[in-house]
Design an enzyme around this catalytic site. Sequence first.
Site, PDB file in Angstrom:
ATOM      1  N   CYS A 172      -0.493   6.447   9.972  1.00 39.88           N
ATOM      2  CA  CYS A 172       0.665   5.573  10.525  1.00 39.88           C
ATOM      3  C   CYS A 172       0.225   4.448  11.013  1.00 39.88           C
ATOM      4  O   CYS A 172      -0.432   4.371  12.039  1.00 39.88           O
ATOM      5  CB  CYS A 172       1.426   6.550  11.348  1.00 39.88           C
ATOM      6  SG  CYS A 172       2.054   8.276  10.768  1.00 39.88           S
TER       7      CYS A 172
ATOM      8  N   CYS B 283       6.636  -6.126   7.142  1.00 41.76           N
ATOM      9  CA  CYS B 283       7.728  -5.871   7.876  1.00 41.76           C
ATOM     10  C   CYS B 283       8.014  -6.777   8.860  1.00 41.76           C
ATOM     11  O   CYS B 283       7.395  -7.630   9.395  1.00 41.76           O
ATOM     12  CB  CYS B 283       7.394  -4.496   8.510  1.00 41.76           C
ATOM     13  SG  CYS B 283       8.731  -3.628   9.581  1.00 41.76           S
TER      14      CYS B 283
ATOM     15  N   CYS C  14       1.897  -1.737  15.671  1.00 32.11           N
ATOM     16  CA  CYS C  14       1.895  -1.457  14.383  1.00 32.11           C
ATOM     17  C   CYS C  14       1.275  -2.842  13.674  1.00 32.11           C
ATOM     18  O   CYS C  14       1.714  -3.763  13.623  1.00 32.11           O
ATOM     19  CB  CYS C  14       3.310  -1.027  13.546  1.00 32.11           C
ATOM     20  SG  CYS C  14       3.111  -1.283  11.950  1.00 32.11           S
TER      21      CYS C  14
ATOM     22  N   SER D 224      11.691   7.057  14.479  1.00 30.40           N
ATOM     23  CA  SER D 224      10.346   6.327  15.588  1.00 30.40           C
ATOM     24  C   SER D 224      10.936   6.100  16.728  1.00 30.40           C
ATOM     25  O   SER D 224      11.340   4.838  16.876  1.00 30.40           O
ATOM     26  CB  SER D 224       9.629   5.134  14.609  1.00 30.40           C
ATOM     27  OG  SER D 224       9.409   5.517  13.387  1.00 30.40           O
ATOM     28  N   LEU D 225      10.700   6.531  17.989  1.00 29.00           N
ATOM     29  CA  LEU D 225      11.320   6.606  19.125  1.00 29.00           C
ATOM     30  C   LEU D 225      10.341   5.814  19.805  1.00 29.00           C
ATOM     31  O   LEU D 225      10.363   4.737  20.394  1.00 29.00           O
ATOM     32  CB  LEU D 225      11.750   8.002  19.841  1.00 29.00           C
ATOM     33  CG  LEU D 225      12.333   7.832  21.155  1.00 29.00           C
ATOM     34  CD1 LEU D 225      13.665   7.024  21.248  1.00 29.00           C
ATOM     35  CD2 LEU D 225      12.555   8.943  21.553  1.00 29.00           C
ATOM     36  N   HIS D 226       9.219   6.499  20.171  1.00 33.68           N
ATOM     37  CA  HIS D 226       7.897   6.051  21.061  1.00 33.68           C
ATOM     38  C   HIS D 226       8.241   5.436  22.403  1.00 33.68           C
ATOM     39  O   HIS D 226       7.155   5.176  23.185  1.00 33.68           O
ATOM     40  CB  HIS D 226       7.344   4.636  20.225  1.00 33.68           C
ATOM     41  CG  HIS D 226       7.165   4.989  18.759  1.00 33.68           C
ATOM     42  ND1 HIS D 226       6.077   6.270  18.299  1.00 33.68           N
ATOM     43  CD2 HIS D 226       7.480   4.548  17.418  1.00 33.68           C
ATOM     44  CE1 HIS D 226       6.146   6.134  17.136  1.00 33.68           C
ATOM     45  NE2 HIS D 226       6.705   5.177  16.431  1.00 33.68           N
TER      46      HIS D 226
ATOM     47  N   SER E  26      12.064   7.345   7.294  1.00 38.67           N
ATOM     48  CA  SER E  26      11.926   7.063   8.679  1.00 38.67           C
ATOM     49  C   SER E  26      12.221   5.723   9.245  1.00 38.67           C
ATOM     50  O   SER E  26      12.182   4.496   8.226  1.00 38.67           O
ATOM     51  CB  SER E  26       9.959   7.116   8.939  1.00 38.67           C
ATOM     52  OG  SER E  26       9.849   6.858  10.037  1.00 38.67           O
TER      53      SER E  26
ATOM     54  N   GLU F 156       0.846  -1.377  -0.039  1.00 39.13           N
ATOM     55  CA  GLU F 156       0.038   0.030  -0.016  1.00 39.13           C
ATOM     56  C   GLU F 156       0.885   1.370  -0.131  1.00 39.13           C
ATOM     57  O   GLU F 156       2.155   1.266   0.549  1.00 39.13           O
ATOM     58  CB  GLU F 156      -0.923   0.051   1.324  1.00 39.13           C
ATOM     59  CG  GLU F 156      -2.089  -1.084   1.026  1.00 39.13           C
ATOM     60  CD  GLU F 156      -2.934  -0.898   2.244  1.00 39.13           C
ATOM     61  OE1 GLU F 156      -4.078  -1.279   2.150  1.00 39.13           O
ATOM     62  OE2 GLU F 156      -2.488  -1.080   3.563  1.00 39.13           O
TER      63      GLU F 156
ATOM     64  N   CYS G 113       3.448   8.721   0.621  1.00 40.81           N
ATOM     65  CA  CYS G 113       4.182   7.831   1.708  1.00 40.81           C
ATOM     66  C   CYS G 113       4.308   6.774   1.071  1.00 40.81           C
ATOM     67  O   CYS G 113       3.111   5.710   0.885  1.00 40.81           O
ATOM     68  CB  CYS G 113       3.137   7.881   2.892  1.00 40.81           C
ATOM     69  SG  CYS G 113       3.554   6.835   4.203  1.00 40.81           S
TER      70      CYS G 113
ATOM     71  N   CYS H 190       6.734  -4.474  15.599  1.00 39.64           N
ATOM     72  CA  CYS H 190       6.434  -3.466  16.587  1.00 39.64           C
ATOM     73  C   CYS H 190       5.145  -3.607  17.123  1.00 39.64           C
ATOM     74  O   CYS H 190       4.187  -3.711  16.483  1.00 39.64           O
ATOM     75  CB  CYS H 190       6.618  -1.951  16.247  1.00 39.64           C
ATOM     76  SG  CYS H 190       8.178  -1.656  15.723  1.00 39.64           S
TER      77      CYS H 190
ATOM     78  N   GLY I 104       7.167  -1.499   5.833  1.00 37.49           N
ATOM     79  CA  GLY I 104       8.472  -1.818   5.959  1.00 37.49           C
ATOM     80  C   GLY I 104       9.409  -0.800   6.505  1.00 37.49           C
ATOM     81  O   GLY I 104       9.193   0.342   6.894  1.00 37.49           O
ATOM     82  N   GLU I 105      10.558  -1.504   6.749  1.00 43.13           N
ATOM     83  CA  GLU I 105      11.567  -0.781   7.466  1.00 43.13           C
ATOM     84  C   GLU I 105      12.683  -0.357   6.348  1.00 43.13           C
ATOM     85  O   GLU I 105      13.402  -1.150   5.984  1.00 43.13           O
ATOM     86  CB  GLU I 105      12.309  -1.556   8.458  1.00 43.13           C
ATOM     87  CG  GLU I 105      13.678  -1.047   9.003  1.00 43.13           C
ATOM     88  CD  GLU I 105      13.623   0.379   9.412  1.00 43.13           C
ATOM     89  OE1 GLU I 105      12.706   0.881  10.200  1.00 43.13           O
ATOM     90  OE2 GLU I 105      14.340   1.199   8.827  1.00 43.13           O
TER      91      GLU I 105
END
Length: 343
Positions: A335, A113, A120, A215-217, A192, A93, A106, A117, A160-161
């Site tokens: 997101c 991925c 996600c 992306s800290l979170h 990101s 997507e 985006c 996480c 994905g990363e």
Amino acid sequence: MDNLYYALEMTLNDWQILFAEWGEQKFRASQVCEWIYSKKEFSFHAMTNLSKALREKLNDNVIMSLPVMIRQQVSKDGTKKYLWNLNDGAKIESVLLNHGGHKTACISSQAGCPLKCAFCETGANGFTRNLTRGEILGQFLMMEKINGADINNVVFMGMGEPLLNEDNVFSAIRSLNAKNMRNLGARHITISTSGIAPGIEDLADFEIPIRLSLSLHAPNDELRSKLMPVNRQYPLQKLIASLKRYRERTGERITIEYALIDKVNDSPECAYETAALLDGLEPYINIIPFNPIPSKPDFKRSSQGRIKAFCAVLSEMKIEFELRKERGTDIMAACGQLAGSQR
Ligand code: SAH
Ligand code: SF4
């Protein structure tokens, strides 16, 4: 028989080599790339400044493989989400955001991925494979073609990363940025990452000064490892060291993404810890509203009161931040909500 080539998998240099082999002039490579990347003309037959013979040769030898749109959804806020089918049946997507006429794509770097996480949906749905450079570029070009408009920004914030698929992502970025290809400014491209420290180091040395978002979170290893298992491999100390190196080498300010999940990572203590952790980095923090996902019904968006209290601490600690509005939640385009399925 000649080999078959895939148009979007070819860099400008690949085109030049091919045309040299075919006894064509070098500038023909730029002409073809201009048709594809600027004019979004994907049929070789229509490339009218090339000879008929060359157009036919291209048509016979080069495959113009593009993601096939399965579905387009339009959110009430104007955000669009696209579901694509790739050659091998993998589904991905992309999202197109529209801010007062300014368009941001985006895009996805992987089908699924592997990093799982906890918050996600992409991670919850598993990992299929890395995308090729052509599949990464194809999402962008198809969205420009379908919408008949230039896209101003690209963010690698889809599925994905990106720093686990570095070669293909970097190659795609080179083509987006190249003058003879899409000519999109480095400042308009953002990666990101969930915190792949070696990838951040590579980005510090990358020749195109694109932007970086982390992306800290969570501000400590205990909580972050629970929310983001990748933190076990690259814990905060290591991660912060690579961010500092990136900051020193490029002079760029880093954006930090922090989604506030109710009573998970949204306490004032977490805000103080975040400020202390990022001390010296001069970051810019995006506070993102947590977007609910089907696979994690326990995770809720923080209350307005808790969001306010968190932000008050950041202000007190003189950390620059922005409270982001949600976009596209009604079509699961926000997101962390991309799953690549036909829900
Ligand atoms: N894998 C990269 C790129 C994906 S970007 C990364 O994680 O950075 C997707 C962004 O949405 C990341 O900042 C991610 O942390 C965030 N995100 C994921 N799930 C979310 C959710 N449910 N609500 C809000 N943000 C989320
Ligand atoms: Fe992967 Fe990023 Fe989702 Fe984590 S947040 S599972 S790294 S896409």
